[in-house]
Design a protein around this motif. Sequence first.
Motif, PDB file in Angstrom:
ATOM      1  N   ALA A 519       0.905  -1.229   0.468  1.00 34.71           N
ATOM      2  CA  ALA A 519       0.076   0.071   0.073  1.00 34.71           C
ATOM      3  C   ALA A 519       0.870   1.320   0.028  1.00 34.71           C
ATOM      4  CB  ALA A 519      -0.910   0.103   1.240  1.00 34.71           C
ATOM      5  N   GLY A 520       1.818   1.154   0.793  1.00 27.90           N
ATOM      6  CA  GLY A 520       2.655   2.444   0.964  1.00 27.90           C
ATOM      7  C   GLY A 520       3.493   2.543  -0.695  1.00 27.90           C
ATOM      8  N   PHE A 521       3.769   1.507  -1.397  1.00 26.54           N
ATOM      9  CA  PHE A 521       4.561   1.651  -2.568  1.00 26.54           C
ATOM     10  C   PHE A 521       3.534   2.244  -3.534  1.00 26.54           C
ATOM     11  CE2 PHE A 521       5.518  -0.692  -6.464  1.00 26.54           C
ATOM     12  CZ  PHE A 521       6.862  -0.115  -6.804  1.00 26.54           C
ATOM     13  N   VAL A 522       2.242   1.750  -3.698  1.00 24.96           N
ATOM     14  CA  VAL A 522       1.400   2.391  -4.448  1.00 24.96           C
ATOM     15  C   VAL A 522       1.253   3.769  -4.119  1.00 24.96           C
ATOM     16  CG1 VAL A 522      -1.094   2.351  -5.517  1.00 24.96           C
ATOM     17  CG2 VAL A 522       0.259   0.107  -4.899  1.00 24.96           C
ATOM     18  N   LEU A 523       1.130   4.219  -2.844  1.00 24.88           N
ATOM     19  CA  LEU A 523       0.892   5.544  -2.289  1.00 24.88           C
ATOM     20  C   LEU A 523       2.122   6.761  -3.106  1.00 24.88           C
ATOM     21  CD1 LEU A 523      -0.720   7.846  -0.968  1.00 24.88           C
ATOM     22  CD2 LEU A 523       0.674   7.104   1.144  1.00 24.88           C
ATOM     23  N   THR A 524       3.238   5.901  -2.815  1.00 26.01           N
ATOM     24  CA  THR A 524       4.608   6.664  -3.256  1.00 26.01           C
ATOM     25  C   THR A 524       4.347   6.998  -4.618  1.00 26.01           C
ATOM     26  OG1 THR A 524       5.811   4.789  -3.151  1.00 26.01           O
ATOM     27  CG2 THR A 524       5.838   6.161  -1.186  1.00 26.01           C
ATOM     28  N   LEU A 525       4.159   5.942  -5.352  1.00 27.43           N
ATOM     29  CA  LEU A 525       4.056   6.269  -6.926  1.00 27.43           C
ATOM     30  C   LEU A 525       3.261   7.365  -7.372  1.00 27.43           C
ATOM     31  CD1 LEU A 525       3.831   2.648  -8.430  1.00 27.43           C
ATOM     32  CD2 LEU A 525       5.859   4.189  -8.056  1.00 27.43           C
ATOM     33  N   GLY A 526       2.068   7.509  -6.598  1.00 33.59           N
ATOM     34  CA  GLY A 526       1.000   8.457  -6.762  1.00 33.59           C
ATOM     35  C   GLY A 526       1.338   9.965  -6.295  1.00 33.59           C
ATOM     36  N   LEU A 578       5.367   7.686  12.167  1.00 36.12           N
ATOM     37  CA  LEU A 578       4.977   6.077  12.231  1.00 36.12           C
ATOM     38  C   LEU A 578       6.010   5.170  12.331  1.00 36.12           C
ATOM     39  CD1 LEU A 578       2.332   6.367   9.026  1.00 36.12           C
ATOM     40  CD2 LEU A 578       2.040   6.368  11.509  1.00 36.12           C
ATOM     41  N   LEU A 579       6.997   5.398  11.958  1.00 41.80           N
ATOM     42  CA  LEU A 579       8.271   4.422  12.035  1.00 41.80           C
ATOM     43  C   LEU A 579       8.485   4.221  13.511  1.00 41.80           C
ATOM     44  CD1 LEU A 579      10.094   2.543  10.375  1.00 41.80           C
ATOM     45  CD2 LEU A 579      11.750   4.624  10.370  1.00 41.80           C
ATOM     46  N   ASN A 580       8.634   5.561  14.196  1.00 35.81           N
ATOM     47  CA  ASN A 580       9.493   5.642  15.531  1.00 35.81           C
ATOM     48  C   ASN A 580       8.347   4.781  16.536  1.00 35.81           C
ATOM     49  OD1 ASN A 580      11.159   6.246  17.583  1.00 35.81           O
ATOM     50  ND2 ASN A 580       9.893   8.024  18.168  1.00 35.81           N
ATOM     51  N   ALA A 590       5.361   2.434   6.861  1.00 31.78           N
ATOM     52  CA  ALA A 590       6.262   3.697   7.166  1.00 31.78           C
ATOM     53  C   ALA A 590       7.458   3.516   6.637  1.00 31.78           C
ATOM     54  CB  ALA A 590       6.461   3.875   8.802  1.00 31.78           C
ATOM     55  N   VAL A 591       8.390   2.568   6.748  1.00 29.49           N
ATOM     56  CA  VAL A 591       9.425   2.278   5.830  1.00 29.49           C
ATOM     57  C   VAL A 591       9.395   2.472   4.282  1.00 29.49           C
ATOM     58  CG1 VAL A 591      11.058   0.343   5.287  1.00 29.49           C
ATOM     59  CG2 VAL A 591      10.592   0.772   7.409  1.00 29.49           C
ATOM     60  N   MET A 592       8.516   1.887   3.733  1.00 28.71           N
ATOM     61  CA  MET A 592       8.130   1.914   2.253  1.00 28.71           C
ATOM     62  C   MET A 592       7.655   3.307   1.849  1.00 28.71           C
ATOM     63  SD  MET A 592       8.285   0.727  -0.649  1.00 28.71           S
ATOM     64  CE  MET A 592       7.998  -1.224  -0.527  1.00 28.71           C
ATOM     65  N   LEU A 593       6.988   4.133   2.808  1.00 33.33           N
ATOM     66  CA  LEU A 593       6.738   5.600   2.505  1.00 33.33           C
ATOM     67  C   LEU A 593       7.950   6.240   2.704  1.00 33.33           C
ATOM     68  CD1 LEU A 593       4.394   7.620   2.143  1.00 33.33           C
ATOM     69  CD2 LEU A 593       4.380   7.919   4.618  1.00 33.33           C
TER      70      LEU A 593
END
Length: 626
Positions: A519-526, A578-580, A590-593
Amino acid sequence: MDRAFYWKVGMLAAFALFAVWLLVPTYYYFQLPADERNQPEKLEAQLPKWAPSAKTRLNLGLDLQGGIHLVMGVDVNTALKAKVSRRADQLVAWAREKGFNDVNAQGEGMKVLITGPNRADLDKFEKQALDYWQDMAAAGSDEKGLSLAFQDQFIRRIKEDAVDQALKVISNRVNRWGVTEPIIAKRGDNAILVQLPGFKDPAKAKELLGKTAQLEFKIVDDENPYFRDLYSALKAAPPADGKFETVTGDNGRTSEQLVIGTTKVGLEFEHVEGPGGQTLTPPYLLAMGDNARKTLEDLVKNASLKVPEGREMGMECIPAKLVKNACDGYRTFLMKSKTELTGDAVVDARALQDNSQGAGGKPYVSLQFDKAGAQDFERVTGDNIKRRMAIVLDQTVNSAPVIQSRIGGGNAQITLGGLKPFPELVSEANDLALVLKAGALPAPVTIGEERTVGASLGPELIRKGGYAVALGLALVVLFMALYYKTTGWVANVALVFNAIINLSAMASLNATLTLPGIAGFVLTLGIAVDANVLINERIREELRLGKTMRAALEAGYGRAFWTIFDSHVTTLIAGLVLLNYGTGPVRGFAVMLIIGIVASLFTSIVVTRAIMDWLVIGRGWHKISV
């Protein structure tokens, strides 16, 4: 075009090739059958020689490949009651030293009840006891006597230590199983989340994780050349599945190593001061690789040269540099089989700093034994001065400090040596203190939540996640191409570059791919194409003002930069939060974002600008569809 431009293009091309190279192990990983993906030697056998290490790959998380999900509750109240009971024994011993021979103490729940012959003696005892035991406070009095209890801040620390100790023990055990990318983390104040991707036996997991830790103290035999002789025997008759190769280390020194599958075993030496003042150079085996521990165990078990009678092999984890709670390899110790002391004798252990003159605040570990343990420790240290004592938790050597002198009184100090950076020494001292307390402050662990994710669920989720990524990417590419024409295709090229950077960065970190990560991967592409939308709209505005294509390009990128930068930084801050503070799936997202945000800023500003410069300046396009 000037020379700087060609340097920029060359660097971008090299960067793209490097990113694709990092993804080679991931490609071969997904080509393996599902039941072989958690066997590193299978992947290593498939990889070309020019490919990166098998560790440089994406792993599948619990939700994608199946496995076991456990939430283990730590009974911190039991740990606190045990601490109260031990403090009662300490108060009685202290009372006798101070002349309060008729004063008695016993633990009752979370308090220590003090009884005595009269109120005057009790009041006097209470005053002196609170001055000496500054972590305690008065907790009331009645006709039976008076009560003392730990102060709130010390109660919190005791409970936190109990969870930390349980976390340390569980991590040690999971590391020995060879589970790929386990997740072991605190959950709330008194629970531990354990996720074991690919592990199929929940009964075995619960049995092994729920057992009480075994902490032992053993004397190291540094005078025995067993491992050197064993290595010579192996060179004379290598195992059927291994071969010796000559390798060159980082220091330029060449040596022979035994290679078995993905694991390399070498003979190393270290210098220690012997009991007679002489310098000893005990040999040891160092195995590096995914299967290091089992390789060492099998070599010793199957060797013609057996471990000397009265001796046993101990192994110490070589911590992984990039993966938390994992081992890059193991080294061996030859120890006496006799256990001199166990963790039951340890009353307390804590990491402190030596603030005496000239010490420079160097960290050390302070130990306190009970009465019987103090006598045994004094005897053992007196008999083994200048020898090393291995501290073994769950069959793993955590430290082997040198005994400098006979240590009486039930208090000991472990000084951390070496030329390591100060933060690393502090971390090592804290870890060692947790190990020592793990056997002394048992906190029962119960299974509060258990889920077994079936293997059939993973392929379905991967397929659906792949469809989602493909559909989202296709719609974004189609929109950019139809609406922005040429500049839209430029953005699409950068989008593909962005996707490759995202995946290669995750692979280089040996990260775990989960559904939230997808989900984070798709979001970052947008988000990536959103930046190019801003740039394209700026270029359109400049062209409407009558500027040339080159001038519009300069103004469009220049004026849109800070808007893009601000939006990316605010999203990056949210990802870091989020990562913390997140756990499990939230951290995966969070990592992917975070990786995606950094990659998006790079591709939308640098990559698209290089392509546009090539079209406008290099090819002389004076008009581009924007």
